[in-house]
Design an enzyme around this catalytic site. Structure first.
Site, PDB file in Angstrom:
ATOM      1  N   GLY A 115      30.957 100.960  24.458  1.00  0.00           N
ATOM      2  CA  GLY A 115      29.597 101.147  23.994  1.00  0.00           C
ATOM      3  C   GLY A 115      29.361 100.968  22.512  1.00  0.00           C
ATOM      4  O   GLY A 115      28.260 101.216  22.029  1.00  0.00           O
ATOM      5  N   LYS A 150      32.016  86.188  23.074  1.00  0.00           N
ATOM      6  CA  LYS A 150      33.417  86.076  22.653  1.00  0.00           C
ATOM      7  C   LYS A 150      34.197  85.167  23.588  1.00  0.00           C
ATOM      8  O   LYS A 150      34.026  85.211  24.804  1.00  0.00           O
ATOM      9  CB  LYS A 150      34.080  87.451  22.631  1.00  0.00           C
ATOM     10  CG  LYS A 150      35.562  87.393  22.230  1.00  0.00           C
ATOM     11  CD  LYS A 150      36.127  88.766  21.946  1.00  0.00           C
ATOM     12  CE  LYS A 150      36.358  89.594  23.182  1.00  0.00           C
ATOM     13  NZ  LYS A 150      36.950  90.907  22.865  1.00  0.00           N
ATOM     14  N   ASP A 167      29.535  94.648  38.278  1.00  0.00           N
ATOM     15  CA  ASP A 167      29.901  93.292  37.873  1.00  0.00           C
ATOM     16  C   ASP A 167      28.631  92.574  37.437  1.00  0.00           C
ATOM     17  O   ASP A 167      27.688  92.431  38.223  1.00  0.00           O
ATOM     18  CB  ASP A 167      30.543  92.592  39.072  1.00  0.00           C
ATOM     19  CG  ASP A 167      30.993  91.174  38.790  1.00  0.00           C
ATOM     20  OD1 ASP A 167      30.484  90.554  37.828  1.00  0.00           O
ATOM     21  OD2 ASP A 167      31.836  90.667  39.542  1.00  0.00           O
ATOM     22  N   ASP A 223      30.973  90.717  24.702  1.00  0.00           N
ATOM     23  CA  ASP A 223      32.281  90.902  24.070  1.00  0.00           C
ATOM     24  C   ASP A 223      33.352  91.126  25.133  1.00  0.00           C
ATOM     25  O   ASP A 223      34.427  91.634  24.845  1.00  0.00           O
ATOM     26  CB  ASP A 223      32.217  92.090  23.103  1.00  0.00           C
ATOM     27  CG  ASP A 223      33.368  92.102  22.101  1.00  0.00           C
ATOM     28  OD1 ASP A 223      33.731  91.019  21.613  1.00  0.00           O
ATOM     29  OD2 ASP A 223      33.897  93.195  21.806  1.00  0.00           O
ATOM     30  N   ASP A 237      28.783  97.160  32.594  1.00  0.00           N
ATOM     31  CA  ASP A 237      30.245  97.113  32.596  1.00  0.00           C
ATOM     32  C   ASP A 237      30.758  97.647  33.927  1.00  0.00           C
ATOM     33  O   ASP A 237      30.075  98.426  34.599  1.00  0.00           O
ATOM     34  CB  ASP A 237      30.830  97.942  31.448  1.00  0.00           C
ATOM     35  CG  ASP A 237      32.251  97.510  31.085  1.00  0.00           C
ATOM     36  OD1 ASP A 237      32.415  96.767  30.102  1.00  0.00           O
ATOM     37  OD2 ASP A 237      33.190  97.903  31.801  1.00  0.00           O
ATOM     38  N   TRP A 256      29.122  98.214  20.718  1.00  0.00           N
ATOM     39  CA  TRP A 256      28.100  97.199  20.451  1.00  0.00           C
ATOM     40  C   TRP A 256      26.716  97.743  20.780  1.00  0.00           C
ATOM     41  O   TRP A 256      25.744  97.430  20.101  1.00  0.00           O
ATOM     42  CB  TRP A 256      28.399  95.923  21.237  1.00  0.00           C
ATOM     43  CG  TRP A 256      29.379  95.020  20.539  1.00  0.00           C
ATOM     44  CD1 TRP A 256      30.409  95.407  19.716  1.00  0.00           C
ATOM     45  CD2 TRP A 256      29.426  93.601  20.588  1.00  0.00           C
ATOM     46  NE1 TRP A 256      31.085  94.310  19.267  1.00  0.00           N
ATOM     47  CE2 TRP A 256      30.512  93.187  19.783  1.00  0.00           C
ATOM     48  CE3 TRP A 256      28.681  92.641  21.237  1.00  0.00           C
ATOM     49  CZ2 TRP A 256      30.851  91.847  19.607  1.00  0.00           C
ATOM     50  CZ3 TRP A 256      29.015  91.302  21.075  1.00  0.00           C
ATOM     51  CH2 TRP A 256      30.085  90.906  20.267  1.00  0.00           C
TER      52      TRP A 256
END
Length: 207
Positions: A51, A148, A85, A108, A69, A53
């Site tokens: 958490g 990312k 998901d 990320d 998540d 971000w």
């Protein structure tokens, strides 16, 4: 926490600032160098646990913030979270219920690293493709994305895939990235907005 963490300036600064992980410092740096989030943007965070971000995003925008998540995320004031998901149609429907529109997506997410770079990079590319799939379904035309990935033989392919979806794409390697890491962020601006199934500059941290 190992000694290497104790010597990690990004970790120490994040801890002193009340963030849940050193990743918060990466996002702050990325957005400082690449201002892609506006004060009223609604932002979707994919792979959001633990958490950090989300904490940074809450400071940057007054819009709706949703984190997704597979693992639970401890509550953050003003942030909604979904366990699941992010490529699951049920989760996509839940996101739509919580967000009137999505102005930005950050991701990320990273696979559990095996230490075998080619294998890890291939798995990271799969996650990137999933995140792009979410963008094609939810991101508003003109929206932005931070994602990312890891450099390797498939990175150029991924970069070109993103260029098919956004008018402006660049890469950025954060100063807070650990030495030897192949981690690289893709900064994508101005989503073309096809909203169909999945389908310029390059700089380092000195940009």
């Amino acid at each position: 926490m190992g000694s290497q963490w104790g010597k990690d300036k990004a970790y120490l600064k994040a801890k002193q600032s009340g963030y849940r992980s050193r990743a918060a410092m990466k996002l702050k740096e990325i957005i400082q160098k690449n201002p892609v989030i506006r004060p009223d943007d609604n932002i979707l965070d994919l792979g959001a646990a633990p958490g950090s971000w989300l904490q940074v995003l809450r400071e940057m925008t007054n819009g709706v913030i949703v984190g997704v998540d597979l693992n639970p995320i401890l509550p953050i004031e003003g942030v909604r979270t979904i366990i699941g998901d992010f490529s699951d149609p049920v989760v996509i429907a839940q996101i739509r219920e919580l967000m009137p529109e999505v102005n930005g997506i950050v991701c990320d997410a990273s696979p559990k690293l095996s230490g075998q770079r080619s294998f890890d990079q291939a798995r990271a590319i799969e996650l990137n493709e999933m995140a792009l799939g979410v963008a094609r379904q939810l991101l508003k035309q003109g929206g932005n994305m931070i994602m990312k990935s890891f450099q390797g033989e498939d990175f150029s392919w991924l970069y070109n895939r993103v260029k098919q979806e956004f008018y402006s794409v660049r890469t950025y390697k954060a100063h807070t990235t650990r030495k030897g890491s192949t981690e690289m962020y893709i900064i994508a601006k101005n989503f073309i907005g096809t909203h169909q199934g999945l389908e310029e500059s390059v700089s380092d941290g000195s940009a």
